[in-house]
Design a protein around this motif. Sequence first.
Motif, PDB file in Angstrom:
ATOM      1  N   ASP A  43      32.023  36.858  30.359  1.00  0.00           N
ATOM      2  CA  ASP A  43      33.422  36.666  30.752  1.00  0.00           C
ATOM      3  C   ASP A  43      33.964  37.743  31.329  1.00  0.00           C
ATOM      4  N   SER A  44      34.477  37.519  32.899  1.00  0.00           N
ATOM      5  CA  SER A  44      35.185  38.453  33.551  1.00  0.00           C
ATOM      6  C   SER A  44      36.428  38.942  32.752  1.00  0.00           C
ATOM      7  N   ARG A  45      37.234  37.987  32.246  1.00  0.00           N
ATOM      8  CA  ARG A  45      38.480  38.211  31.896  1.00  0.00           C
ATOM      9  C   ARG A  45      38.608  38.922  30.455  1.00  0.00           C
ATOM     10  N   ASP A  46      37.672  38.909  29.805  1.00  0.00           N
ATOM     11  CA  ASP A  46      37.658  39.481  28.537  1.00  0.00           C
ATOM     12  C   ASP A  46      37.987  41.160  28.802  1.00  0.00           C
ATOM     13  N   TYR A  64      46.164  34.210  41.529  1.00  0.00           N
ATOM     14  CA  TYR A  64      47.445  34.787  40.936  1.00  0.00           C
ATOM     15  C   TYR A  64      47.568  36.336  40.944  1.00  0.00           C
ATOM     16  N   ASP A  65      46.384  37.137  40.790  1.00  0.00           N
ATOM     17  CA  ASP A  65      46.445  38.402  40.705  1.00  0.00           C
ATOM     18  C   ASP A  65      46.437  39.107  42.244  1.00  0.00           C
ATOM     19  N   LEU A  66      45.968  38.261  43.061  1.00  0.00           N
ATOM     20  CA  LEU A  66      46.280  38.893  44.505  1.00  0.00           C
ATOM     21  C   LEU A  66      47.749  38.528  44.983  1.00  0.00           C
ATOM     22  N   ILE A  67      48.335  37.319  44.364  1.00  0.00           N
ATOM     23  CA  ILE A  67      49.858  37.272  44.807  1.00  0.00           C
ATOM     24  C   ILE A  67      50.333  38.288  44.238  1.00  0.00           C
ATOM     25  N   LYS A  89      37.545  26.687  46.078  1.00  0.00           N
ATOM     26  CA  LYS A  89      36.315  27.917  45.672  1.00  0.00           C
ATOM     27  C   LYS A  89      36.975  28.704  44.916  1.00  0.00           C
ATOM     28  N   ILE A  90      38.346  28.982  44.593  1.00  0.00           N
ATOM     29  CA  ILE A  90      38.927  30.161  44.141  1.00  0.00           C
ATOM     30  C   ILE A  90      39.117  29.861  42.542  1.00  0.00           C
ATOM     31  N   GLU A  91      39.264  31.034  41.662  1.00  0.00           N
ATOM     32  CA  GLU A  91      39.861  30.740  40.432  1.00  0.00           C
ATOM     33  C   GLU A  91      41.051  30.972  40.492  1.00  0.00           C
ATOM     34  N   ALA A 118      36.224  42.748  42.880  1.00  0.00           N
ATOM     35  CA  ALA A 118      35.912  43.937  41.878  1.00  0.00           C
ATOM     36  C   ALA A 118      34.355  43.515  40.969  1.00  0.00           C
ATOM     37  N   THR A 119      34.432  42.242  40.516  1.00  0.00           N
ATOM     38  CA  THR A 119      33.356  41.831  39.778  1.00  0.00           C
ATOM     39  C   THR A 119      32.297  41.535  40.706  1.00  0.00           C
TER      40      THR A 119
END
Length: 259
Positions: free
Chosen positions: A174-177, A86-89, A79-81, A210-211
């Motif tokens: 896009d959240s990553r842009d 990786y950001d959390l890690i 269920k996770i991107e 955050a998003t």
Amino acid sequence: MEKREQRMLKAEIKDISYLNIEEQFLMFKYCLLSFINSLSVYGYRDPITQEVRMIWQNFKKNILEEKSLFAFLLDNSSKIELTSAYDLIDMLEEVNEALVEYLIDALDDIDTACELRERWRAHHRHFDIELLADTDKYRMEAQGLLLDFEDIKAYFSYPNAFWEYIAPRMMIIDSRDPASEAFYGVLMKYDEGNKLCDIKIIVPRIINLATALINVHEIKHAYDLYQNKEDLYEEEYEKRAKEMESDFIKKLPLSNPLL
């Protein structure tokens, strides 16, 4: 997250776990030596000796919380991107690295105090980063990885007429842009009489806490406008939206609690 990405996440966590085992062995060795030194010089009940025990306990507490968060990521990986995981890690490893560096410095100070028989040398700098287990921040970040727009709708409980109204007026980008953040917000269109006649809501795709909070913020703006409150001052709009963000965090869905 796709199966291939799930395997990548599992491999990443496995590698970190192996490194943590080595790190635990080294920290135990350092703590044991410092404990023996302090015990022989100052005695068991002395605050310096007891601090060595506390250093080990804090280290173990941090490792156990990290392990729990890793288990959460693996249990919910479908269920996770991947990039959000990786950001959390990275956040967890940053805290862990800072803590280990601090604790080793502290043990060095204690060893010096024992060697020179000068108690004042056992004093060390203050650690200004919260341990993983001493704050809800990282658990909330983990829970945030499971959020989607349905959670936003469930939180607000606005009438269906509002959701039907904004559906064709929403643009999800896009959240990553890195450049996308400049476009988030509610755009207002006015008629010739300077009366608000339409809105457009631009929000990021929800991939983390955050998003999700940005969506909460902008949906609150949109609802205020939908209720014909366009006469509010901008400061009041922001205040109301910020309050919604804070309340949303307090009521963060716990349908998938951490183990």
